[in-house]
Design an enzyme around this catalytic site. Structure first.
Site, mmCIF file in Angstrom:
data_model
loop_
_atom_site.group_PDB
_atom_site.id
_atom_site.type_symbol
_atom_site.label_atom_id
_atom_site.label_comp_id
_atom_site.label_asym_id
_atom_site.label_seq_id
_atom_site.Cartn_x
_atom_site.Cartn_y
_atom_site.Cartn_z
ATOM 1 N N LYS A 71 -26.224 0.168 30.789
ATOM 2 C CA LYS A 71 -26.927 0.224 32.068
ATOM 3 C C LYS A 71 -28.431 0.018 31.874
ATOM 4 C CE LYS A 71 -26.861 3.436 36.036
ATOM 5 N NZ LYS A 71 -26.409 4.768 36.474
ATOM 6 N N SER A 104 -25.762 4.934 41.254
ATOM 7 C CA SER A 104 -26.580 3.877 40.700
ATOM 8 C C SER A 104 -25.865 2.988 39.682
ATOM 9 C CB SER A 104 -27.811 4.485 40.021
ATOM 10 O OG SER A 104 -27.432 5.343 38.957
ATOM 11 N N SER A 149 -23.444 9.101 40.621
ATOM 12 C CA SER A 149 -23.730 7.732 40.200
ATOM 13 C C SER A 149 -22.713 7.111 39.260
ATOM 14 C CB SER A 149 -25.118 7.663 39.552
ATOM 15 O OG SER A 149 -26.118 7.821 40.524
#
Length: 489
Positions: A97, A172, A196
């Protein structure tokens, strides 16, 4: 470990077309690579080809690491040939990520001003995945500052949900979930302070686990200052995958000790067997918002699957979750005030509006936050944890929604204050669990109205094994197939 006989029949079919290796699970790929049935290069090339085909449609991976991945794959294959010790994910493609440090790559966090922020070292989760033999094929998208339920930002653009481009892939870790759902990698790394990991998994029809706080090291020792309490006590790293077995495999790797986390604990991944029959508490709404019909149906399906497997599912009432949801606003948003100047200066409009609306909703409940309110809030958090632990002596598994709605429309969180408040209320199941620090997994159940549905399973602290077991039962009976091709052009 994959059964060699179970794998061999499929291998004979796929051997003629290694492009199809992107469909395999991480466990299958790891077994086939270590037994020399396929090479890591073949697996990585298959995923890279899949990335080339579908990533332009969904924008899930904003940095594709083709050259480095092939070099790493070749090194992995040499290690196999030399008979060296191999990690559990040896040669397996994995995505990381862009808000997480990976040595030699930019940690942009979706912020234009951070586009030259090259990391010197791997963060703990990336370091442990690398040590386990993972081959990093790409970096997944996030919202600016990783603070929204979408994965849009001015630097990298918008990530789309492969089921419906008008709906969010989650945030996210939306890029991670979209990439895994489309077959770009069987496993992706994510992190979670309010949902997330679990929400993107839910929105994209895959699985994702938020471990107990302390299970997986986050690397909270910030280079430019002391980490806020919410980073220490509520943020955790975890994997997203297309099946529960791969979650279990990736979690075992990511749980290794790292001194860079102040609350990391070395606790066995498997605990004592639960007393049978295992009682499951089904909670639909603690008094925040009623779930949509599709969400209620997902809960009914999951409850039926667990009952059929010998669990005893009973509806329960737990108003403490409503209180924990509101406390999330007080404590997390107060800890994020130090970020406000940076978000105002460097964040995009979505980040600024979302956080502004979050604070306005919070003030409706809490007014202006004082030190006394903050201290009392943390004290109350401990009391709620104790209350939930006592409750889970009788119900060691809880069955909750992931969200009270299916995947939101893109950018609905910044449409208005009222829209933001509605969306946040729908997320109470994830936010409350994040505040209290218990482990939770998102697992899909079916498809409704063209969008995936699913449920959240919560366990006792450091008993991820029990919720993985329950999730596998639901997964084995669920009517949903991934990876999928994006359903648009």
């Amino acid at each position: 470990m994959i059964n060699p006989k179970a794998l061999s029949s499929g291998f004979e079919l796929i051997q003629k077309n290694t492009d199809e290796l992107w469909r395999w699970s991480a466990a299958e790929l790891a077994y086939a690579i270590r037994t020399k049935q396929i090479s890591s290069r073949e697996a990585v090339m298959s995923c890279l080809k899949r990335i080339e085909e579908v990533n332009p449609k969904v924008n899930a991976l904003v940095e594709v690491l083709a050259e480095g991945a092939l070099r790493a794959a070749d090194a992995s294959d040499q290690s196999v040939l030399k008979g060296e010790d191999l990690g559990p994910l040896h040669g397996v493609p994995v995505a990381t990520k862009i808000n997480t440090d990976q040595a030699g790559h930019v940690t942009t966090d979706g912020v234009v001003a951070f586009q030259h922020n090259v990391a010197a070292d791997d963060s703990p989760p990336v370091a442990h995945l690398r040590k386990a033999g993972a081959v990093f094929v790409g970096r997944s998208n996030v919202p600016s500052f990783s603070l929204r339920w979408v994965s849009n930002n001015d630097l990298h653009g918008s990530t789309l949900n492969p089921w419906d481009p008008t709906r969010t892939p989650g945030g996210s870790s939306g890029g991670a979930a979209s990439a895994v759902a489309c077959g770009m990698a069987p496993v992706a790394q994510g992190n979670d302070i309010g949902g997330s990991i679990r929400y993107p998994a839910y929105a994209c029809g895959i699985t994702g686990i938020r471990p107990t706080i302390g299970r997986v090291a986050t690397g909270a020792d910030l280079p430019n200052g002391d980490p806020p309490l919410s980073l220490q006590m509520k943020v955790t790293e975890g994997p997203l995958a297309r099946n529960v077995a791969d979650l279990r495999l990736a979690l075992s790797v990511m749980s290794a000790y790292d001194p860079r986390d102040p609350v990391h604990a070395n606790v066995p991944l498997i605990g004592e067997p639960l007393k049978k029959p295992i009682r499951v508490g089904l909670l639909r709404d603690p008094g925040v918002v009623k779930p949509d019909p599709a969400v209620n149906q997902a809960l009914n399906e999951a409850a039926a699957y667990l009952n059929d497997a010998g669990y005893v599912v009973e509806e329960v009432d737990l108003p403490l979750f409503a209180e924990a949801y509101k406390l999330w606003y007080l404590l997390v948003l107060e800890d994020l005030t130090d970020l406000w100047p940076a978000i105002k200066q460097f964040g995009d409009e979505g980040a600024r509006l979302n956080l502004q609306y979050n604070y306005e909703v919070s003030r409706q409940w809490w007014g202006e936050v004082t030190l006394e309110k903050y201290r009392t809030g943390y004290a109350r958090r401990g009391t709620l944890i104790i209350a939930l632990q006592k409750f889970m002596e009788q119900y060691p598994i809880l069955l909750l929604p992931v969200s009270a709605e299916q995947a939101f429309k893109q950018n609905e969180d910044i449409k208005s204050i009222d829209s933001n408040a509605r969306l946040m209320a729908a997320q109470w199941p994830m936010m409350s669990i994040a505040l209290l620090g218990f482990p939770a997994i998102s697992v899909p159940t079916s498809v409704s109205g063209g969008l995936p549905t699913g449920v959240q399973i919560v366990g006792r602290r450091f008993r991820e094994d029990t919720i993985l077991d329950a999730a596998e039962i639901i997964e084995s009976r669920a009517n949903i197939q991934v990876p999928i091709d994006p359903l648009f052009h």
